[in-house]
Design an enzyme around this catalytic site. Structure first.
Site, mmCIF file in Angstrom:
data_model
loop_
_atom_site.group_PDB
_atom_site.id
_atom_site.type_symbol
_atom_site.label_atom_id
_atom_site.label_comp_id
_atom_site.label_asym_id
_atom_site.label_seq_id
_atom_site.Cartn_x
_atom_site.Cartn_y
_atom_site.Cartn_z
ATOM 1 N N VAL A 98 18.693 18.358 58.876
ATOM 2 C CA VAL A 98 19.037 19.556 58.102
ATOM 3 C C VAL A 98 20.112 20.304 58.886
ATOM 4 C CG1 VAL A 98 18.224 21.737 57.142
ATOM 5 C CG2 VAL A 98 16.723 19.726 57.082
ATOM 6 N N HIS A 102 18.257 24.971 63.681
ATOM 7 C CA HIS A 102 16.841 25.344 63.740
ATOM 8 C C HIS A 102 16.229 24.777 65.010
ATOM 9 C CE1 HIS A 102 17.224 21.493 61.679
ATOM 10 N NE2 HIS A 102 16.086 21.162 62.289
ATOM 11 N N HIS A 104 12.478 23.473 66.723
ATOM 12 C CA HIS A 104 11.102 23.035 66.483
ATOM 13 C C HIS A 104 10.226 23.611 67.587
ATOM 14 C CE1 HIS A 104 12.323 19.583 63.756
ATOM 15 N NE2 HIS A 104 13.458 19.805 64.378
HETATM 16 P P1 5GP Z 1 15.809 18.022 62.112
HETATM 17 O O1 5GP Z 1 15.525 16.552 61.882
HETATM 18 O O2 5GP Z 1 17.055 18.446 61.361
HETATM 19 O O3 5GP Z 1 15.813 18.440 63.541
HETATM 20 O O4 5GP Z 1 14.590 18.778 61.473
HETATM 21 C C1 5GP Z 1 14.481 19.073 60.130
HETATM 22 C C2 5GP Z 1 13.022 19.345 59.852
HETATM 23 O O5 5GP Z 1 12.940 20.051 58.633
HETATM 24 C C3 5GP Z 1 12.162 18.088 59.696
HETATM 25 O O6 5GP Z 1 11.134 18.101 60.669
HETATM 26 C C4 5GP Z 1 11.629 18.179 58.266
HETATM 27 O O7 5GP Z 1 10.296 17.751 58.151
HETATM 28 C C5 5GP Z 1 11.782 19.654 57.942
HETATM 29 N N1 5GP Z 1 12.027 19.961 56.543
HETATM 30 C C6 5GP Z 1 12.964 19.379 55.728
HETATM 31 N N2 5GP Z 1 12.924 19.926 54.500
HETATM 32 C C7 5GP Z 1 11.958 20.890 54.543
HETATM 33 C C8 5GP Z 1 11.460 21.803 53.563
HETATM 34 O O8 5GP Z 1 11.887 21.872 52.403
HETATM 35 N N3 5GP Z 1 10.457 22.640 53.955
HETATM 36 C C9 5GP Z 1 9.964 22.620 55.233
HETATM 37 N N4 5GP Z 1 8.971 23.485 55.514
HETATM 38 N N5 5GP Z 1 10.406 21.773 56.168
HETATM 39 C C10 5GP Z 1 11.396 20.919 55.825
#
Ligand code: 5GP
Ligand code: ZN
Length: 112
Positions: A98, A102, A104
């Site tokens: 995404v 952000h 985690h």
């Molecule tokens: P990344 O992989 O970009 O570091 O983390 C993106 C995170 O966003 C993933 O852990 C995924 O599960 C979470 N995520 C993606 N779409 C949504 C959503 O619509 N709602 C929520 N609550 N989490 C999301």
């Protein structure tokens, strides 16, 4: 402060309340909600309320607000005692999926 949003971005939609999420904490600068696909007992995403694609574009002010929010949540959930991990994926090769910056916040039975 004026926040900048992207109409196509899923996290901007969450910030604007257009998509539902389980909000853990919200203030003027950040929103924190449970990850939809948790990789730990506690898996919260902390998201600055401005559309910036990754940490390389995040200014120091927002970075401080994000860190403050992470520490507040950690204290409120007792994770300051138990322990927790903070992860930021920056870019495709790090697994970022995404492209709205952000962080985690993970604790307990982490499956990464
Ligand atoms: P990344 O992989 O970009 O570091 O983390 C993106 C995170 O966003 C993933 O852990 C995924 O599960 C979470 N995520 C993606 N779409 C949504 C959503 O619509 N709602 C929520 N609550 N989490 C999301
Ligand atoms: Zn966004």
């Amino acid at each position: 402060m004026e926040h900048i949003y992207d109409d196509e971005c899923i996290f901007c939609k969450i910030i604007k309340g257009e998509i539902k999420s389980a909000i853990v904490k919200e203030n003027e600068y950040c929103i924190a909600f449970n990850d939809v696909s948790p990789k730990a007992k506690t898996h919260i995403l902390i998201v600055p309320k401005t559309h910036v694609k990754d940490i390389m574009y995040l200014d120091d002010f927002y970075m401080c607000k994000v860190l403050e929010t992470i520490k507040e949540i950690a204290s409120e959930l007792g994770l300051d005692e138990k322990g927790f991990r903070v992860i930021n994926n920056c870019g495709k090769e790090a697994g970022q999926s995404v492209f709205h910056v952000h962080f985690h916040l993970l604790s307990g039975s982490i499956k990464f």
